[in-house]
Design a protein around this motif. Structure first.
Motif, PDB file in Angstrom:
ATOM      1  N   GLY A   1       0.806  -1.213   0.000  1.00 33.26           N
ATOM      2  CA  GLY A   1       0.000   0.000   0.000  1.00 33.26           C
ATOM      3  C   GLY A   1       0.840   1.263   0.000  1.00 33.26           C
ATOM      4  O   GLY A   1       2.009   1.273  -0.369  1.00 33.26           O
ATOM      5  N   ILE A   2       0.207   2.357   0.433  1.00 30.95           N
ATOM      6  CA  ILE A   2       0.851   3.668   0.436  1.00 30.95           C
ATOM      7  C   ILE A   2       1.446   3.947   1.814  1.00 30.95           C
ATOM      8  O   ILE A   2       0.775   3.824   2.832  1.00 30.95           O
ATOM      9  CB  ILE A   2      -0.155   4.785   0.090  1.00 30.95           C
ATOM     10  N   THR A   3       2.707   4.328   1.829  1.00 32.69           N
ATOM     11  CA  THR A   3       3.391   4.725   3.045  1.00 32.69           C
ATOM     12  C   THR A   3       3.412   6.250   3.116  1.00 32.69           C
ATOM     13  O   THR A   3       3.784   6.908   2.138  1.00 32.69           O
ATOM     14  CB  THR A   3       4.827   4.172   3.071  1.00 32.69           C
ATOM     15  N   ARG A   4       3.002   6.792   4.273  1.00 34.60           N
ATOM     16  CA  ARG A   4       2.917   8.241   4.453  1.00 34.60           C
ATOM     17  C   ARG A   4       4.125   8.733   5.243  1.00 34.60           C
ATOM     18  O   ARG A   4       4.320   8.384   6.407  1.00 34.60           O
ATOM     19  CB  ARG A   4       1.635   8.606   5.202  1.00 34.60           C
TER      20      ARG A   4
ATOM     21  N   LEU B   1      11.133   8.960   8.872  1.00 33.82           N
ATOM     22  CA  LEU B   1      10.081   8.322   9.649  1.00 33.82           C
ATOM     23  C   LEU B   1       8.805   8.340   8.831  1.00 33.82           C
ATOM     24  O   LEU B   1       8.561   9.273   8.060  1.00 33.82           O
ATOM     25  CB  LEU B   1       9.832   9.063  10.969  1.00 33.82           C
ATOM     26  N   TRP B   2       7.944   7.333   9.033  1.00 34.68           N
ATOM     27  CA  TRP B   2       6.742   7.228   8.233  1.00 34.68           C
ATOM     28  C   TRP B   2       5.706   6.360   8.931  1.00 34.68           C
ATOM     29  O   TRP B   2       5.994   5.685   9.929  1.00 34.68           O
ATOM     30  CB  TRP B   2       7.067   6.635   6.868  1.00 34.68           C
ATOM     31  N   THR B   3       4.490   6.358   8.352  1.00 32.04           N
ATOM     32  CA  THR B   3       3.420   5.460   8.794  1.00 32.04           C
ATOM     33  C   THR B   3       3.023   4.592   7.614  1.00 32.04           C
ATOM     34  O   THR B   3       2.682   5.100   6.539  1.00 32.04           O
ATOM     35  CB  THR B   3       2.200   6.256   9.289  1.00 32.04           C
ATOM     36  N   GLU B   4       3.073   3.293   7.806  1.00 31.99           N
ATOM     37  CA  GLU B   4       2.735   2.353   6.742  1.00 31.99           C
ATOM     38  C   GLU B   4       1.224   2.172   6.645  1.00 31.99           C
ATOM     39  O   GLU B   4       0.480   2.600   7.529  1.00 31.99           O
ATOM     40  CB  GLU B   4       3.477   1.035   6.996  1.00 31.99           C
ATOM     41  N   ALA B   5       0.758   1.551   5.567  1.00 36.84           N
ATOM     42  CA  ALA B   5      -0.677   1.476   5.291  1.00 36.84           C
ATOM     43  C   ALA B   5      -1.456   0.778   6.393  1.00 36.84           C
ATOM     44  O   ALA B   5      -2.637   1.073   6.613  1.00 36.84           O
ATOM     45  CB  ALA B   5      -0.901   0.771   3.954  1.00 36.84           C
ATOM     46  N   ASP B   6      -0.810  -0.135   7.112  1.00 36.81           N
ATOM     47  CA  ASP B   6      -1.491  -0.838   8.206  1.00 36.81           C
ATOM     48  C   ASP B   6      -1.450  -0.075   9.522  1.00 36.81           C
ATOM     49  O   ASP B   6      -1.883  -0.583  10.560  1.00 36.81           O
ATOM     50  CB  ASP B   6      -0.895  -2.231   8.401  1.00 36.81           C
ATOM     51  N   GLY B   7      -0.928   1.155   9.496  1.00 37.51           N
ATOM     52  CA  GLY B   7      -0.879   1.987  10.687  1.00 37.51           C
ATOM     53  C   GLY B   7       0.412   1.882  11.475  1.00 37.51           C
ATOM     54  O   GLY B   7       0.601   2.615  12.458  1.00 37.51           O
ATOM     55  N   ARG B   8       1.303   1.009  11.060  1.00 32.84           N
ATOM     56  CA  ARG B   8       2.558   0.841  11.780  1.00 32.84           C
ATOM     57  C   ARG B   8       3.466   2.036  11.534  1.00 32.84           C
ATOM     58  O   ARG B   8       3.735   2.414  10.399  1.00 32.84           O
ATOM     59  CB  ARG B   8       3.243  -0.441  11.325  1.00 32.84           C
ATOM     60  N   VAL B   9       3.971   2.634  12.608  1.00 33.42           N
ATOM     61  CA  VAL B   9       4.929   3.733  12.511  1.00 33.42           C
ATOM     62  C   VAL B   9       6.334   3.146  12.499  1.00 33.42           C
ATOM     63  O   VAL B   9       6.681   2.304  13.327  1.00 33.42           O
ATOM     64  CB  VAL B   9       4.775   4.705  13.698  1.00 33.42           C
TER      65      VAL B   9
END
Length: 285
Positions: free
Chosen positions: A88-91, A113-121
């Protein structure tokens, strides 16, 4: 001060540097392109072959990264984890990038640093070959004229690392002096920058980019990161006179350590030695 024994002998010059010219500018990364190519195009449009990027927000996918890890051999003081490829999209929350050359071709060194599509930071070291821009997003850049970060074998750490070298001027418009730096291991991050500026009569300077690692971390608010292997990005940084008149480096950073721990904040002066490397550009103001 904390120190880590590296596999090779220390190099005499603890700061590798080149004085050049540069200019700050902003641009938008184009969706659908590899992050490396999108960054290269943005610099090339301004006449630059490379420099630094600072990112606050953005979308990546496909995306691949590694984290810091313990070395399984004596060949390195620390190493990289397996490769992670979140779906998915990583923010992105933030990132810092050095754009230079490796083996004669454009290449980057980028931590964030980022948040992955499953919500994992999460956070770590982005892989140029497998990271793509998912949606257009803006970045702040600093282009270099007369210097480039080039990846070369480093006998001290036994890695191939970015360091500044002199390059031919390409004719890009510049606005200021700029010092491209690489800090070598086991010297205090802030102290090295303060000494560099003091020795050259630089009273105030802004930091652009900022990619590297420290031996854990100590923050001004008393927090500490004890795991020694980190991947670090500078969110913002200045070197300027403090309350007593002496130069002080103000370094706001984000990092991930080899256990997956994430920390953000201002580094404490005189208590944060470099682990492997630290690349950045100093712009005297």
């Amino acid at each position: 001060m904390r120190a880590i024994v590296q596999p090779g002998p220390p190099v005499a010059g603890r700061i590798q540097w080149v004085e050049a010219r540069g200019r700050a500018f902003s641009f938008t990364l184009e969706a659908g392109l590899p992050l490396l190519e999108a960054a290269r195009r943005g610099f090339a449009a301004q006449g630059f072959g490379g420099g630094t990027l600072n990112v606050k927000g953005g979308a990546l996918g496909p995306f691949a990264y590694v984290m810091p890890a313990l070395s399984q051999t004596g060949e390195h003081a620390a190493f990289y984890s397996e490769t992670f490829r979140p779906q998915g999209i990583t923010r992105l929350k933030l990132a810092a990038m050095t754009l230079g050359v490796r083996d004669g071709a454009p290449f980057f060194h980028c931590h964030g640093l980022w948040t992955e599509a499953d919500g994992r930071v999460n956070g770590g070291h982005m892989l140029p070959e497998e990271t793509f821009v998912a949606e257009p997003f803006g970045v702040e850049a600093f282009g270099l004229e007369g210097a480039v970060f080039a990846a070369e074998p480093d006998p001290e750490t036994n890695f191939k690392l970015f360091g500044p070298v002199v390059s031919e001027a390409g004719g890009a418009e510049t606005t200021s002096r700029a010092f491209a730096l690489r800090l070598r291991p086991n010297q205090d991050f802030a102290g090295a920058l303060e000494g560099f500026c003091r020795d050259r009569g630089i009273a105030r300077a802004k930091i652009h980019g900022g990619v590297g690692s420290t031996i854990g971390a100590r923050f001004v608010d008393g927090r500490a990161v004890d795991p020694f292997a980190t991947e670090l990005a500078i969110a913002s940084g200045m070197v300027e006179p403090g309350a007593g008149g002496a130069l002080e480096a103000e370094l706001d950073i984000a990092l991930v350590d080899y256990t997956g721990g994430i920390a953000e904040g201002r580094l404490k002066r005189a208590d944060n030695p470099v682990l492997m490397t630290m690349e950045l550009v100093l712009e005297p103001l």
